[in-house]
Motif scaffolding. Structure first.
Motif, PDB file in Angstrom:
ATOM      1  N   LEU A  46       4.893  -3.960   6.843  1.00 58.48           N
ATOM      2  CA  LEU A  46       4.148  -4.451   5.673  1.00 58.48           C
ATOM      3  C   LEU A  46       4.968  -4.350   4.395  1.00 58.48           C
ATOM      4  O   LEU A  46       4.798  -5.154   3.478  1.00 58.48           O
ATOM      5  N   ALA A  47       5.872  -3.366   4.328  1.00 55.55           N
ATOM      6  CA  ALA A  47       6.689  -3.194   3.131  1.00 55.55           C
ATOM      7  C   ALA A  47       7.611  -4.383   2.897  1.00 55.55           C
ATOM      8  O   ALA A  47       8.020  -4.637   1.768  1.00 55.55           O
ATOM      9  N   ALA A  48       7.942  -5.116   3.944  1.00 54.11           N
ATOM     10  CA  ALA A  48       8.791  -6.294   3.800  1.00 54.11           C
ATOM     11  C   ALA A  48       8.038  -7.470   3.208  1.00 54.11           C
ATOM     12  O   ALA A  48       8.638  -8.389   2.673  1.00 54.11           O
ATOM     13  N   VAL A  49       6.714  -7.430   3.322  1.00 53.32           N
ATOM     14  CA  VAL A  49       5.885  -8.561   2.926  1.00 53.32           C
ATOM     15  C   VAL A  49       5.124  -8.283   1.636  1.00 53.32           C
ATOM     16  O   VAL A  49       5.084  -9.123   0.739  1.00 53.32           O
ATOM     17  N   LEU A  50       4.518  -7.111   1.539  1.00 49.70           N
ATOM     18  CA  LEU A  50       3.623  -6.799   0.428  1.00 49.70           C
ATOM     19  C   LEU A  50       4.260  -5.785  -0.515  1.00 49.70           C
ATOM     20  O   LEU A  50       4.507  -4.646  -0.117  1.00 49.70           O
ATOM     21  N   PRO A  51       4.518  -6.154  -1.757  1.00 49.35           N
ATOM     22  CA  PRO A  51       5.109  -5.197  -2.699  1.00 49.35           C
ATOM     23  C   PRO A  51       4.308  -3.904  -2.820  1.00 49.35           C
ATOM     24  O   PRO A  51       4.890  -2.828  -2.945  1.00 49.35           O
ATOM     25  N   ALA A  52       2.985  -3.980  -2.736  1.00 54.54           N
ATOM     26  CA  ALA A  52       2.155  -2.784  -2.866  1.00 54.54           C
ATOM     27  C   ALA A  52       2.306  -1.838  -1.681  1.00 54.54           C
ATOM     28  O   ALA A  52       1.924  -0.677  -1.764  1.00 54.54           O
ATOM     29  N   TYR A  72       5.986  -9.388  11.387  1.00 51.00           N
ATOM     30  CA  TYR A  72       5.239  -9.270  10.140  1.00 51.00           C
ATOM     31  C   TYR A  72       3.826  -9.827  10.304  1.00 51.00           C
ATOM     32  O   TYR A  72       2.852  -9.262   9.789  1.00 51.00           O
ATOM     33  N   HIS A  73       3.708 -10.932  11.039  1.00 55.30           N
ATOM     34  CA  HIS A  73       2.372 -11.508  11.278  1.00 55.30           C
ATOM     35  C   HIS A  73       1.506 -10.519  12.041  1.00 55.30           C
ATOM     36  O   HIS A  73       0.319 -10.354  11.727  1.00 55.30           O
ATOM     37  N   ARG A  74       2.073  -9.871  13.038  1.00 50.33           N
ATOM     38  CA  ARG A  74       1.314  -8.863  13.802  1.00 50.33           C
ATOM     39  C   ARG A  74       0.890  -7.712  12.894  1.00 50.33           C
ATOM     40  O   ARG A  74      -0.231  -7.224  12.979  1.00 50.33           O
ATOM     41  N   ALA A  75       1.786  -7.274  12.026  1.00 51.05           N
ATOM     42  CA  ALA A  75       1.455  -6.177  11.113  1.00 51.05           C
ATOM     43  C   ALA A  75       0.355  -6.598  10.143  1.00 51.05           C
ATOM     44  O   ALA A  75      -0.569  -5.821   9.859  1.00 51.05           O
ATOM     45  N   LEU A  76       0.422  -7.822   9.636  1.00 53.63           N
ATOM     46  CA  LEU A  76      -0.612  -8.305   8.723  1.00 53.63           C
ATOM     47  C   LEU A  76      -1.953  -8.443   9.436  1.00 53.63           C
ATOM     48  O   LEU A  76      -3.001  -8.114   8.873  1.00 53.63           O
ATOM     49  N   ARG A  77      -1.915  -8.928  10.681  1.00 53.40           N
ATOM     50  CA  ARG A  77      -3.155  -8.983  11.459  1.00 53.40           C
ATOM     51  C   ARG A  77      -3.700  -7.567  11.673  1.00 53.40           C
ATOM     52  O   ARG A  77      -4.904  -7.324  11.582  1.00 53.40           O
ATOM     53  N   GLY A  78      -2.802  -6.610  11.924  1.00 53.67           N
ATOM     54  CA  GLY A  78      -3.222  -5.210  12.044  1.00 53.67           C
ATOM     55  C   GLY A  78      -3.853  -4.693  10.770  1.00 53.67           C
ATOM     56  O   GLY A  78      -4.832  -3.942  10.812  1.00 53.67           O
ATOM     57  N   LEU A  79      -3.318  -5.097   9.630  1.00 54.70           N
ATOM     58  CA  LEU A  79      -3.915  -4.710   8.349  1.00 54.70           C
ATOM     59  C   LEU A  79      -5.323  -5.280   8.225  1.00 54.70           C
ATOM     60  O   LEU A  79      -6.254  -4.580   7.810  1.00 54.70           O
ATOM     61  N   LEU A  80      -5.507  -6.545   8.598  1.00 58.38           N
ATOM     62  CA  LEU A  80      -6.848  -7.147   8.548  1.00 58.38           C
ATOM     63  C   LEU A  80      -7.802  -6.405   9.469  1.00 58.38           C
ATOM     64  O   LEU A  80      -8.971  -6.189   9.128  1.00 58.38           O
ATOM     65  N   GLU A  81      -7.318  -5.987  10.640  1.00 60.87           N
ATOM     66  CA  GLU A  81      -8.164  -5.217  11.555  1.00 60.87           C
ATOM     67  C   GLU A  81      -8.499  -3.850  10.971  1.00 60.87           C
ATOM     68  O   GLU A  81      -9.632  -3.378  11.075  1.00 60.87           O
ATOM     69  N   LEU A  82      -7.529  -3.215  10.339  1.00 65.77           N
ATOM     70  CA  LEU A  82      -7.759  -1.924   9.698  1.00 65.77           C
ATOM     71  C   LEU A  82      -8.841  -2.049   8.631  1.00 65.77           C
ATOM     72  O   LEU A  82      -9.777  -1.249   8.569  1.00 65.77           O
ATOM     73  N   LEU A  83      -8.721  -3.071   7.792  1.00 61.53           N
ATOM     74  CA  LEU A  83      -9.729  -3.295   6.750  1.00 61.53           C
ATOM     75  C   LEU A  83     -11.081  -3.657   7.367  1.00 61.53           C
ATOM     76  O   LEU A  83     -12.130  -3.240   6.874  1.00 61.53           O
ATOM     77  N   GLY A  84     -11.052  -4.412   8.452  1.00 61.93           N
ATOM     78  CA  GLY A  84     -12.287  -4.874   9.076  1.00 61.93           C
ATOM     79  C   GLY A  84     -13.035  -3.805   9.848  1.00 61.93           C
ATOM     80  O   GLY A  84     -14.177  -4.029  10.244  1.00 61.93           O
ATOM     81  N   ARG A  85     -12.431  -2.654  10.060  1.00 59.26           N
ATOM     82  CA  ARG A  85     -13.152  -1.570  10.736  1.00 59.26           C
ATOM     83  C   ARG A  85     -14.224  -0.970   9.841  1.00 59.26           C
ATOM     84  O   ARG A  85     -15.170  -0.362  10.325  1.00 59.26           O
ATOM     85  N   GLU A 101       6.051 -21.438   4.063  1.00 62.27           N
ATOM     86  CA  GLU A 101       6.036 -21.549   5.523  1.00 62.27           C
ATOM     87  C   GLU A 101       5.649 -20.239   6.207  1.00 62.27           C
ATOM     88  O   GLU A 101       4.908 -20.238   7.184  1.00 62.27           O
ATOM     89  N   ALA A 102       6.123 -19.104   5.698  1.00 63.54           N
ATOM     90  CA  ALA A 102       5.799 -17.819   6.326  1.00 63.54           C
ATOM     91  C   ALA A 102       4.292 -17.532   6.244  1.00 63.54           C
ATOM     92  O   ALA A 102       3.686 -17.062   7.212  1.00 63.54           O
ATOM     93  N   SER A 103       3.680 -17.817   5.101  1.00 65.38           N
ATOM     94  CA  SER A 103       2.230 -17.623   4.965  1.00 65.38           C
ATOM     95  C   SER A 103       1.478 -18.586   5.876  1.00 65.38           C
ATOM     96  O   SER A 103       0.485 -18.207   6.513  1.00 65.38           O
ATOM     97  N   PHE A 104       1.956 -19.821   5.941  1.00 65.32           N
ATOM     98  CA  PHE A 104       1.297 -20.812   6.789  1.00 65.32           C
ATOM     99  C   PHE A 104       1.383 -20.395   8.253  1.00 65.32           C
ATOM    100  O   PHE A 104       0.409 -20.512   9.007  1.00 65.32           O
ATOM    101  N   GLU A 105       2.531 -19.869   8.656  1.00 56.48           N
ATOM    102  CA  GLU A 105       2.680 -19.388  10.032  1.00 56.48           C
ATOM    103  C   GLU A 105       1.714 -18.237  10.314  1.00 56.48           C
ATOM    104  O   GLU A 105       1.222 -18.096  11.434  1.00 56.48           O
ATOM    105  N   LEU A 106       1.443 -17.400   9.297  1.00 58.07           N
ATOM    106  CA  LEU A 106       0.452 -16.334   9.490  1.00 58.07           C
ATOM    107  C   LEU A 106      -0.917 -16.930   9.801  1.00 58.07           C
ATOM    108  O   LEU A 106      -1.624 -16.431  10.682  1.00 58.07           O
TER     109      LEU A 106
END
Length: 177
Positions: A46-52, A72-85, A101-106
């Motif tokens: 996530l540190a590669a994608v999100l400055p925060a 990175y897509h897997r990590a971002l999906r994991g973040l969404l799952e973490l938030l969705g719990r 393109e990277a966001s669209f691929e996500l």
């Protein structure tokens, strides 16, 4: 009970070359508010994608080719799952035709492998090659619904435009829209 967590972002023409720019717009603020220990469970990618998500004790991962972006897509999906719990998540993205393109691929990744929590994805975009790609992926995704709004009737369009513009400018806006 807590309501739905709404994460929203908007594509911008001047950010089309910024990898994950749309993702940062939608997710960075919520990540900034998360406890670092909780965030660490989502992984260092996530540190590669999100400055925060950047941490002093973890070197940022360089954005790379397709294999790295998949991580990175897997990590971002994991973040969404973490938030969705904690509560259902709505990811609402506008002007996706301007997305990098990277966001669209996500988005394509999330359609193929939706988070395993209460999750909804809403996107808005103009007719484009991106729309065709997203529509093709979406039609294979569970729960896909496509809405194509019809143009507004003249009176409704005039109500939206208002009367602050001169009559000629209002007519030009109605014609162009």
């Amino acid at each position: 009970a807590r309501g739905m967590l709404v994460l929203d972002g908007r594509g911008a023409e001047h950010e089309r070359e910024v990898p994950f720019g749309l993702v940062v717009d939608a997710l960075d603020d919520v990540v900034a508010a998360m406890h670092p220990a909780r965030l660490a469970t989502a992984g260092p990618e996530l540190a590669a994608v999100l400055p925060a998500a950047a941490r002093d004790d973890v070197a940022p991962v360089a954005l790379g080719g397709p294999a790295e972006r998949f991580r990175y897509h897997r990590a971002l999906r994991g973040l969404l799952e973490l938030l969705g719990r904690e509560r259902p998540v709505l990811l609402a993205l506008d002007d996706v035709h301007w997305a990098d393109e990277a966001s669209f691929e996500l988005l394509l990744h999330v359609l193929r492998r939706p988070p395993r929590v209460g999750f909804a994805l809403v996107v808005a975009l103009r007719p484009s090659a991106a729309l065709t790609r997203l529509r093709d992926a979406g039609r294979r995704a569970p729960g896909w619904t496509e809405l194509v709004p019809a143009p507004l009737e003249r009176d409704a369009a005039l109500a939206v435009v208002g009367d602050a513009l001169p009559a000629a400018a209002r007519e030009r806006v109605l014609r162009d829209a």
